[in-house]
Structure formats: structure tokens, C-alpha cells
Write an enzyme that holds these catalytic residues in place. Structure first.
Site, PDB file in Angstrom:
ATOM      1  N   GLU A 157      26.333  41.475 -65.478  1.00  0.00           N
ATOM      2  CA  GLU A 157      25.631  42.762 -65.482  1.00  0.00           C
ATOM      3  C   GLU A 157      25.643  43.411 -66.859  1.00  0.00           C
ATOM      4  OE1 GLU A 157      23.901  44.407 -63.131  1.00  0.00           O
ATOM      5  OE2 GLU A 157      24.094  42.706 -61.755  1.00  0.00           O
ATOM      6  N   ASP A 158      25.211  42.663 -67.865  1.00  0.00           N
ATOM      7  CA  ASP A 158      25.023  43.200 -69.215  1.00  0.00           C
ATOM      8  C   ASP A 158      26.312  43.509 -69.962  1.00  0.00           C
ATOM      9  OD1 ASP A 158      22.399  42.949 -69.060  1.00  0.00           O
ATOM     10  OD2 ASP A 158      21.913  45.065 -68.838  1.00  0.00           O
ATOM     11  N   ALA A 159      27.458  43.162 -69.395  1.00  0.00           N
ATOM     12  CA  ALA A 159      28.681  43.410 -70.151  1.00  0.00           C
ATOM     13  C   ALA A 159      28.753  42.419 -71.308  1.00  0.00           C
ATOM     14  CB  ALA A 159      29.886  43.264 -69.255  1.00  0.00           C
ATOM     15  N   GLY A 168      24.960  46.886 -73.757  1.00  0.00           N
ATOM     16  CA  GLY A 168      25.963  46.475 -72.796  1.00  0.00           C
ATOM     17  C   GLY A 168      27.302  47.090 -73.128  1.00  0.00           C
ATOM     18  N   ARG A 195      14.137  40.335 -69.016  1.00  0.00           N
ATOM     19  CA  ARG A 195      13.727  41.321 -70.015  1.00  0.00           C
ATOM     20  C   ARG A 195      12.797  40.730 -71.082  1.00  0.00           C
ATOM     21  NH1 ARG A 195      18.172  44.293 -68.159  1.00  0.00           N
ATOM     22  NH2 ARG A 195      20.083  43.220 -68.711  1.00  0.00           N
TER      23      ARG A 195
END
Lengths: 600, 377
Positions: free
Chosen positions: A217-219, A369, A401
């Protein structure tokens, strides 16, 4: 006859509108008329609109005649030599400024190749369709427009070097990035805007892979070794401001160490950093609750009686103390006067911020992130040549994206870092990806930017080749240290006796209406009651009149103010907010009678 | 055998007994059947909602959560006539509020044999559609001096819509009620009675003339025949069940409207309940979401339990709550508190919100120990 309007006012009529407009334009280009005049023929309304006022957005374009731009090779050579300046070109009628209205009559080509005899103007560069921050995104033409938007928004929040005189300024909430760098992959805007004077990020080694699920999740994952060497460190400055205000009756605030008699005196320990003038000394390491500027104020309400009463005439404590959960070092102390000539003390507090889990980072492509894990260097994956990445970016952020420029920048950064040069990534006019790949191959690396990598924890070779390279990463101003918040017990509101709201007031975290519903849905009746016990109160109620009775602690007896002592009085548990509502109803003349009954 | 079934008549719903009856054969013995019935009864008890379960909140959450994901709010009908239908959240709100005038009223008109076989289906559909004067007009002119309105008729359209001169004349005379009407060739001449009428009145008359009703069902603006399995159905924009049922070729048993209030007025409260369930379920289904129909049935039940359709608004279902505090906590608290204090209302604190406000255990789940054990009086 066509009507002519000057700045919206009717001034006359002309026979042939097109000839008239063309004539005005020629005169203007010949410098016989001011450059600030714009003229447009509105065919639909059959009228000519001339504008000369201020406040119009205008932009420069190269004039085209018969499909040929007036700006020639000769001009460019002269420009390079410095024989010619921008305003010379405007004066010569090579470049002119159009406003939105005149643009309606123009046909503007983006590139020289698409010019036809019909075109009237040529864009100086297709890059001008972007704004300043957006044109700072390298390879922007490979990104989706929404990502460009996100990317430029993120860049505005990046920590950097905002002003060289920051040491003598007293700005609110300032961050200065340590060791900022200029990007390897640049655009022409970086050069034009003087980006090297106020850079806002660092070039780091990025590997595109997953790592134990900590970059879901974008971390992102950071290398502890990089952090220890100073990656993305910054200093946070915040001023404490206090002034001696004057009140009616000749009363005045007083900056100094408060006396112990003062109302609201904290404790001797809290004032320990204050010098005799009531201000902290520089380089003091202060933490939560420590007083920075000691100050006392006159009593708040001075009624006529109080003037004769010495006891109540004590002053109030109104010092500036460090907020809850904040720490820092006193950086700078400034004692001056404000506009009214009152004493004004400003103290700047500094705090070093080392990247931690929860800090926000971004590339220039809207790929933001939060740090999910900081990995110690031995556990970090490494390449065959022994390089460990500074940052691990999750590949799942790419497909949905479609930020192709993010990938190209990584490749370009790698080439630039290896060959020791800057890469031109100007949108619409960048170095070709194919050239970068060829150069990378000649530098002895895989042409597609991937490398064999090894698992740092087990030493095993990864089956997949990992895409690694250099990228310009930005640390954003949203840092956990400014946002983290929790509470078990804490301050309550005076009126409702419910917990305060918000981090600044050390407030509680609200269990809202919909959250309440989930408890109801589970039938967790008593658990729900317990959760809402924050303002619980036990109140004696008169069973005769149903009003709130009085409990006399001294006599340990209860009585009802209406019915006396000979009535049944029962203690009832309820929320203070409800008791407040009963009081409010009473104040409106409504009699809320409580009829008591055992619940079960 | 029969007695055994009789024994369980009061315990198990008839529909379940019927199903069991049809599934047993002659070989089944009495003891076997007894065991089956016992098992069925047990299973039935198991599947019942337990006392103290907060069914209302669970329904509300089950519908509320997926509705946050609804995006598209219109739905387009493919066909000759373009039709939009309100869908998604706006439609759900519309149904639950029990609005009198919904955004896109529609009917699904089923036809009797042999009309539903598709022969002349367009013609049948046109009979339902409302035809107004403006549909057959080519041009209108006003003569101010003579105080006349001249209307040029569109012969082609009249032929298509099967409108005759005589009926036009009759309709104009009857509905305009002012002046003489004459038809000369393609033109209708309307002569106003008194010449004193101002120009403004003449214009108003002209506009009124345009909206004269000629034939068809009032309120039906568009019709669209659609094939459903092996028969044709007519979908209409605009709804008028009452007048549609008067047409002899309409199958009154299957024809429905999406206007809940109209269904209620023409077909009764049970039909309205069914309509609410169908309409809400259709919206949720069309969004690709999955909500158990029993939640929707619960909502439909609460809306129709009083015998009339009541919306989930402060004027509808909420106004029926017995608790002052519960009503006050929903909307317009001041109104409720004032009215309650004027008449000296008592709040028995029997429901959830009041008890949350007072910080008392709420009467659901663990808040109902009396269901399991005797509690002291």
C-alpha cells in the site's frame, strides 16, 4: 460597420474589421503602438475588442509569417553571444505577448514541424503548456496528467532550503533539509529557476521490489545505513513568541520568572531553564512542559470590591511552555519591541528530525509513500557489485498509476550517476530512453536497468532481476513527530466534562456515532456503556419531585432543596452531558421530572 | 401421516411443510417422517433471529455500507427513444423517503394475449403514449388585430399518431373553452370571444393550446417496446397506473410502476411493500452489490406497517417513535422538546438512543439479561 470597444467602452466603428485589426497588429509590431495593447476581432458579435488595461494574463509567442517563424537561426546565435536580449526580440516584433482574447484569433503551433501557412504563431517551447512546478517533473510527457498534478503538488510540500537567511528569520513551522542535492535527472526549468540555489531533495539508490510485505500500500523501506549517514535529515524550527501586553487600568504583563504565589504556578522544575530575565538560555535542551518564556499577567477580572482585597490581587501565570510531546534545543533568542513599543520576546526552538517509520517521502511523479520499515544494512538486498539500495519501492504502485516517467527517471538517474553527468529529462524534449539504455549497456550494465540481487537475510539469489537505479527523492513536510497522538487519561472540557478534542489539546479519540452503531449491532450493550463512561456522574435524585437533590458530604446526608429531608433520595448514574441537558431545560422553564424505576 | 403434519402446523410455516410434503414419497415410514419433521423444526428454530438481536441497526449497516460505494446515478436505456432512469444512491434515497413526485417515474406495461406477441407492437405502444396538441403542430401564428390564433397542423405526424381532424376540433373546443374553433385545410383557426383580451392573454392562450390533451394515457411521455423472454413489454417514461389499467389490452395483473406511492394508491399496501423491496433490490443489484433481501424486507415492513407508506424521515417513521429523546436526537430537536414539555410527555427510555444519551445499558444483546435469568424486581 463593426463596432470597436476600447477596454470595454464603445469608441467608434470601422468599415473593414480584419484590415483594421491587422493594421493595429502591424503597428504594434513596428513599435508604433504600445506592446501592452491587445486586439481581437469577435466574429460572432461582429465587434473589435481592444484591451490595454492591467490584470490580463498574457504570454509570449513567436510570430509566424507565411508558415515561417520570424525567429531565425541568426537570432539564436546572437542570443547565445549575448548581443541580443529578450526585450530586443519583443521590440523587433519577433516575439509578442497575446492575451486570452487575442489568442482566440490566433492559430498557434506547438512545434516548428507542424507549421502551415495558416499558422499565426509558434510556441517558444511546448514546455510552456506546463506550470513551473509541473515542468520540474522529468520526462513529464510519459506520465498521466493526474500524476503530473499529484507530482507537482508533492514537490510543493518537499523539505529543502527555502531561504538562505533562515538563520535570522522567525518563520513559523520551518524545515531545512540537511545536505540537499540537485537532481541528476533535470529539466531545463531546473536551470532557469535556479534550482541549485534552493534544492529540495536527494539522489538515492532505489530498488523496485517488495520486502517482507512492509512496502504494501505505497509504503517504502529505508536502509538504516543511509539514515545513519544523514539521508533525509532535517531541522525543524518553531518560534515561541510572547509579549508584554498592556491592559486597562495601567496593568501590564511582566516577563520574568514567576513568583511562587502566582496563580497557576507550575513547579520549580518547569522554570529551571529560565535565566534572571525570565527567558531560556540558548542551547538549552528543553522538553514537554518546560517553560521557555516566563510571564505573569494581572488578574483577569478586577471588580470594584477586589481593589480593597489584597488576597485576590495575585497575578496569573501566563508563561509560554513547550507543548505536549514536543522537544528541542533553544536555537536563538530575540528581545525587541512590537509596534506599540511593548517588550516582545521571540525564541526559536530547533529540533533535529531523523527519518523514522511514518515519515512521508515521494518521487517527483506523485509516487508518494510512508516509511514502512527501516532495515539494518546486513538485511538489505544487495547487487552483485555489492550495492545496497537506500530505498525499496513497491512495484505494485506502477501499473494502476501508469507513471512511466518514474521508471525512466530511475534509468536516467543510473546512467547519470555512473557516467558522472546530468541527464536532461525536460518534458517533450528529453534525452531518448533508447540512448540511455545504450549508454547503460556501454557502462557495463544490463541495458534494461535490472541487476541480479541477493537476499540480504539469507544470501540467496533472487529469481527475478531487480530494477535498480538512482532517483531524486523528496522528504515531505508531513512527519509523524508532528502528528502522533494517543491518550489514556487527560484534560476534559469544563462545560460537558467530556474529553477535549484534537492533538493540540491532548484530546481523546472520538468513538463516533457510526462506531457506536457497531457496538449496538453486536449487542455489546454493557461494553458500549463502558466506552461512554468518560463523563459518567452519580447524582442524587429526589424520588418525590424527580429533581436533582443535594448530597451533604460533611453530614453525609442527602436532602432535596424542594421537598426537604424526609423524602427518598436515590443515587443515579448518568452522563454529565445529560445532567447538563436537564439543567438547560430547567433554565428554559421546562420541568424535567425523573421517575426512578429499577431497570430490570 | 396427515396428523403428523397437522401436529406441526402451528410450529413450522406452511411453505416449509408444503415443501417437505412434496419431497417425500410413498416409501417414507411414519417414524422416518416424524424424525424429518423434528429435524425441520429444529433447523427452523436455529435459523430464526435470536431475541435481543439488533436487526434494525444490522439492516441499516448492511444497506448503508454498500451505498457509499455507489457511483453512477443514471442508467441509460438503449433504444430508439433515449430514456434515463435515476439509479444509485439518489434513487434509494427517493424510495426510502417515500417521495410523492419521483424523478423518473416509469411503468412496465405487460400485455394480454395476443397483443404481447409483437404484432403491431409499436402501434399498441403509441396508444399508451400521451399525444398533445404540440405533437402535431407545425407552426403557430397570432393575429393581434383579429385576435385569432392560427395553427398549422403537421399532417404526416397526425397520420402516424392516428389523430383525426374532428377529434382535434372537439378537444380544442372542450379544453380551451374560449372562442370558436374552425378547421380549414391544414390550419386550425381559433377565434377569441372578446377582442378586449390583451396580447398577454392571447399568448397565454397559445401556450395553453399547445398542452391540450388529445389521446393516450396522461403523463406518459415516452414508450419503448422491449422483448422479455417470449413476449413484448412496453416500458414507459411517466407513470399512470389508473388510466393504464382502463385499457383493454393491458395485463393488469403484471403491470407495475416504479412510483411507490402510485402503486400504494392503486394496488394497496401489500403491493407497495413488494414494490419497495423490488425497487431497492434492483438498484443494489444493478450496482453489482450484494445485500441480503431480508434487510430490505425489514425496511419495507417498517415503512408500510402502519397501513400507509411512510418514509424514513422526520415526518414519517421517525415521528412515530414513542421516545421524545429519540425523536429529538434525529432532526429538529427543539420542536420535539417544546411539544413534549407542553403536554408533559413521559419517555419510558425503552429504545437504544435514549439510553446511550443517559449512559445506561441499551436494551439489546447483553443489555437484556431478563431473557436468560430472573432479575430482581
Amino acid at each position: 460597420m463593426t463596432e470597436v470597444y476600447l477596454n470595454g467602452k464603445f469608441v467608434g466603428e470601422v468599415e473593414n474589421p480584419i484590415d483594421f485589426v491587422n493594421q493595429v497588429k502591424t503597428e504594434r509590431r513596428k513599435k508604433k503602438l504600445s506592446h501592452n495593447i491587445n486586439i481581437a476581432y469577435n466574429e460572432r458579435l461582429d465587434r473589435i475588442e481592444v484591451e490595454s488595461g492591467k490584470g490580463r494574463a498574457r504570454r509570449p509567442l513567436i510570430i509566424v509569417r507565411d508558415g515561417k517563424p520570424l525567429l531565425t537561426e541568426k537570432h539564436i546565435i546572437q542570443l547565445e553571444k549575448g548581443d541580443l536580449t529578450w526585450s530586443d526580440l519583443v521590440d523587433q516584433g519577433v516575439i509578442e505577448y497575446l492575451d486570452a482574447n487575442e489568442e482566440e484569433n490566433a492559430l498557434v503551433a506547438f512545434t516548428e514541424e507542424e507549421l502551415t501557412p495558416k499558422h499565426t504563431h509558434l510556441e517558444i517551447d511546448p514546455l510552456v503548456m506546463l506550470g513551473l512546478t509541473t515542468s520540474l517533473v522529468p520526462y513529464g510527457n510519459y506520465n498521466q496528467s493526474t500524476r503530473l498534478n499529484a507530482g507537482s503538488k508533492n514537490q510543493k510540500q518537499a523539505l529543502g532550503f527555502y531561504a538562505a537567511n533562515y538563520l535570522v528569520r522567525m518563520d513559523m513551522d520551518v524545515n531545512i533539509l540537511h545536505e540537499p542535492q540537485i537532481p541528476i535527472v533535470q529539466s531545463i526549468t531546473h536551470e532557469i529557476s535556479g534550482y541549485e540555489k534552493h534544492p529540495a531533495g536527494q539522489n538515492i539508490v532505489v530498488a523496485v521490489m517488495s520486502y517482507e510485505g512492509y512496502n504494501m500500500e505505497d509504503a517504502i523501506i529505508l536502509n538504516r545505513a543511509s539514515i545513519d549517514r544523514g539521508l533525509a535529515r532535517n531541522t525543524y524550527y518553531r518560534p515561541a513568541i510572547s509579549e508584554e501586553l498592556r491592559y486597562s487600568g495601567g496593568l501590564i504583563d511582566e516577563i520574568g520568572i514567576p513568583d511562587k504565589e502566582v496563580k497557576g504556578y507550575k513547579s520549580e522544575k518547569d522554570y529551571r531553564f529560565l535565566e534572571d530575565d525570565g527567558i531560556v538560555y540558548p542551547e538549552a535542551e528543553v522538553a514537554e512542559g518546560d517553560v521557555i518564556i516566563g510571564k505573569t499577567s494581572p488578574p483577569r477580572f478586577l471588580s470594584s470590591m477586589d481593589e480593597y482585597n489584597i488576597a485576590t490581587n495575585t497575578r496569573r501565570e501566563s508563561s509560554f511552555a513547550m507543548r505536549h510531546g514536543e522537544k528541542g534545543v533553544i536555537d536563538f533568542v530575540l528581545v525587541t519591541e512590537n509596534e506599540e513599543g511593548h517588550k516582545l520576546v521571540q525564541v526559536r526552538i530547533r529540533d533535529q528530525r531523523i527519518p523514522e517509520v511514518g515519515d512521508k517521502f515521494t518521487s517527483r511523479h506523485g509516487q508518494k509513500g510512508v516509511v514502512g520499515l527501516i532495515v539494518s544494512p546486513p538485511d538489505m538486498p544487495f547487487t552483485a557489485s555489492g550495492i545496497t539500495p537506500d530505498l525499496i519501492f513497491s512495484p505494485h504502485g506502477i501499473p494502476s498509476r501508469m507513471t512511466i516517467a518514474h521508471l525512466i527517471e530511475l534509468l536516467g538517474g543510473k546512467v547519470g550517476a555512473l557516467s558522472g553527468r546530468y541527464i536532461d529529462g525536460t518534458t517533450f524534449n528529453s534525452e531518448k530512453e533508447a540512448d540511455l539504455r545504450r549508454e547503460l549497456l556501454s557502462l557495463g550494465f544490463a541495458e534494461n536497468g535490472t541487476e541480479t540481487m541477493y537476499n540480504g537475510q539469507t544470501g540467496e539469489k533472487f529469481q527475478a532481476k531487480i530494477y535498480v537505479g538512482n532517483m531524486y527523492y523528496l522528504k515531505l513536510k508531513h512527519m509523524v513527530a508532528n502528528k502522533i497522538h494517543s491518550r489514556a487519561r487527560g484534560p476534559i472540557q469544563l462545560l460537558t466534562r467530556q474529553p477535549t478534542e484534537g492533538r493540540a489539546k491532548e484530546g481523546g479519540l472520538r468513538l463516533g456515532e457510526m462506531e457506536k452503531d457497531t457496538f449496538v449491532a453486536h449487542g455489546a450493550s454493557l461494553l458500549l456503556k463502558e466506552r461512554f463512561d468518560s463523563d459518567k456522574i452519580i447524582i442524587p435524585v429526589c424520588e418525590n419531585c424527580g429533581m436533582i437533590a443535594v448530597h451533604d458530604e460533611y453530614k453525609n446526608k442527602s436532602h432535596c432543596p424542594l421537598c426537604g429531608e424526609s423524602v427518598e433520595i436515590t443515587d443515579v448514574e448518568m452522563s454529565y452531558a445529560f445532567k447538563l441537558m436537564l439543567d438547560e431545560l430547567k433554565s428554559m422553564g421546562i420541568y424535567p421530572k425523573l421517575q426512578l424505576k429499577s431497570k430490570y | 401421516m396427515e396428523e403428523l403434519f397437522k401436529e406441526y402446523e402451528d410450529k413450522i410455516p406452511a411453505i416449509l411443510l408444503e415443501e417437505l410434503k412434496s419431497s417425500i414419497d410413498k416409501k417414507t415410514t411414519k417414524t422416518q417422517l416424524k424424525k424429518m419433521l423434528e429435524a425441520l423444526y429444529e433447523e427452523y428454530l436455529e435459523s430464526m433471529v435470536e431475541p435481543g438481536e439488533s436487526v434494525g441497526i444490522i439492516s441499516a449497516e448492511s444497506i448503508g455500507e454498500p451505498s457509499t460505494q455507489m457511483t453512477l446515478n443514471t442508467f441509460h436505456f438503449a433504444g430508439v427513444a433515449e430514456m434515463n432512469v435515476t439509479m444509485g444512491l439518489p434513487r434509494i434515497i427517493e424510495i426510502l423517503d417515500a417521495r410523492k413526485n419521483i424523478k423518473t417515474p416509469m411503468m412496465e406495461v405487460y400485455l394480454k394475449e395476443p397483443y404481447n406477441k409483437g404484432k403491431d407492437i409499436r402501434k399498441v405502444a403509441e396508444l399508451i403514449k400521451e399525444t398533445k396538441m404540440s405533437d402535431i403542430i407545425q407552426e403557430v401564428s397570432i393575429n393581434i388585430l383579429e385576435a385569432t390564433i392560427t395553427v398549422k397542423l403537421d399532417r404526416q405526424k397526425m397520420k402516424d399518431l392516428e389523430v383525426r381532424d374532428s377529434s382535434v376540433k372537439r378537444a380544442v373546443e372542450k379544453q380551451l373553452k374560449s372562442g370558436q374553433v374552425k378547421i380549414e385545410g391544414d390550419e386550425v383557426l381559433i377565434k377569441v370571444k372578446s377582442k378586449d383580451d390583451s396580447l398577454n392573454d392571447l399568448y397565454k392562450l397559445k401556450e395553453k393550446m399547445k398542452s391540450i390533451y388529445l389521446k393516450g394515457v396522461k403523463g406518459i411521455t415516452q414508450v419503448l417496446p422491449v422483448k422479455r423472454k417470449d413476449e413484448f413489454v412496453i416500458i414507459t417514461a411517466g407513470s399512470n397506473l389508473k388510466d393504464t389499467f382502463k385499457l383493454e389490452f393491458v395485463d393488469t395483473e403484471r403491470t407495475t410502476s416504479n412510483d411507490i406511492m402510485e402503486v400504494y394508491e392503486n394496488l394497496g399496501i401489500e403491493a407497495a411493500r413488494a414494490a419497495i423491496i423490488n425497487e431497492v433490490y434492483r438498484v443494489i443489484e444493478s450496482q453489482g452489490l450484494n445485500v441480503d433481501i431480508r434487510h430490505i424486507m425489514l425496511i419495507a415492513d417498517t415503512m408500510t406497517a402502519s397501513g400507509s407508506v411512510k418514509g424514513i424521515t422526520r415526518y414519517g417513521v421517525v415521528s412515530d417513535k414513542s421516545s421524545v429523546l429519540a425523536r429529538a436526537s434525529f432532526e429538529t430537536p427543539i420542536k420535539h422538546l417544546i411539544n413534549a414539555s407542553l403536554v408533559g410527555e413521559t419517555d419510558p427510555l425503552n429504545s437504544v438512543i435514549e439510553n446511550v444519551m443517559l449512559n445506561q445499558p441499551i436494551p439489546v444483546g447483553t443489555g437484556l439479561p431478563g431473557l436468560i435469568t430472573k432479575v430482581k424486581k
